[in-house]
Design an enzyme around this catalytic site. Structure first.
Site, PDB file in Angstrom:
ATOM      1  N   GLY A   1      37.356  33.548  32.842  1.00 17.05           N
ATOM      2  CA  GLY A   1      36.484  33.628  34.269  1.00 17.05           C
ATOM      3  C   GLY A   1      35.479  35.415  33.228  1.00 17.05           C
ATOM      4  N   CYS A   2      34.767  35.742  34.960  1.00 17.30           N
ATOM      5  CA  CYS A   2      33.760  37.146  34.167  1.00 17.30           C
ATOM      6  C   CYS A   2      34.423  38.468  33.700  1.00 17.30           C
ATOM      7  CB  CYS A   2      32.823  37.231  35.748  1.00 17.30           C
ATOM      8  SG  CYS A   2      34.003  38.198  37.204  1.00 17.30           S
ATOM      9  N   PHE A   3      36.310  38.850  34.310  1.00 17.61           N
ATOM     10  CA  PHE A   3      36.630  40.281  33.933  1.00 17.61           C
ATOM     11  C   PHE A   3      36.488  39.693  32.327  1.00 17.61           C
ATOM     12  CE2 PHE A   3      37.716  41.416  37.739  1.00 17.61           C
ATOM     13  CZ  PHE A   3      36.277  42.409  38.061  1.00 17.61           C
TER      14      PHE A   3
END
Length: 189
Positions: A1-3
């Protein structure tokens, strides 16, 4: 994921150096990165002129970030708080790192990052705190590290485009690596 991508890239050099005692991550993301359905409050009109924390205190990406940092030598519980801000895409993480060895100076910390990412075409270490617009529609993660001599902490900024580096272009990069292709094939910086 991006985080997790932004957090792990932002903290990897310090984890590998074995100097992380504690980390607090303050994350800001646009509406496309909030992980909610289109019928929820992720319409831009509902967040304009506003900012909200969400998924406190147990965001779904905390275990992934902790797992990867532990694998790099920093087996620590982290504090992670995401905030929804009035942007359509992009995210900025500010990581406040308490050091186990009592502190690093700015030049020493920056040298650790420059060495760690010297051969990484999609990670840029910059001097000033980066903004999300600088990495929009790219596969870049831009990182800046600063020593706070007053507190002995390091402040690490990590920005990326959550729709590109956080998902689609990173998937292409990973597939390239998995199949022995040039890492940047089909991608541009």
């Amino acid at each position: 994921g991006c985080f997790p991508t932004a957090a792990i890239l932002g903290l990897t050099p310090l984890a590998c150096a074995g100097v992380i005692a504690d980390v607090v991550i303050d994350a800001k993301t646009g509406v496309s990165g909030a992980g909610r359905g289109a019928t929820d409050t992720t319409h831009f009109v509902s967040v304009t002129e506003n900012m909200n924390a969400y998924s406190v205190p147990r965001h779904r990406h905390i275990p992934e970030i902790e797992q990867e940092l532990a694998g790099l030598g920093a087996d620590r519980a982290i504090t992670f708080t995401p905030h929804l801000i009035p942007l359509d895409q992009g995210e900025l993480l500010t990581c406040y790192v308490t050091l186990s060895d009592g502190g690093l100076g700015h030049d020493e910390a920056r040298a650790i990052y420059l060495e760690a990412y010297a051969d990484e075409p999609f990670v840029e270490v910059v001097s000033a705190p980066p903004g999300v617009r600088a990495v929009r529609e790219t596969n870049l993660c831009r990182i800046s590290v600063h020593a706070d001599e007053r507190t002995g902490r390091l402040i690490v900024f990590s920005v990326l485009d959550n729709l590109w580096k956080g998902t689609s272009s990173q998937a292409i990069q990973n597939l390239n690596l998995m199949f022995g292709r040039p890492e940047g094939e089909g991608l541009s910086t």
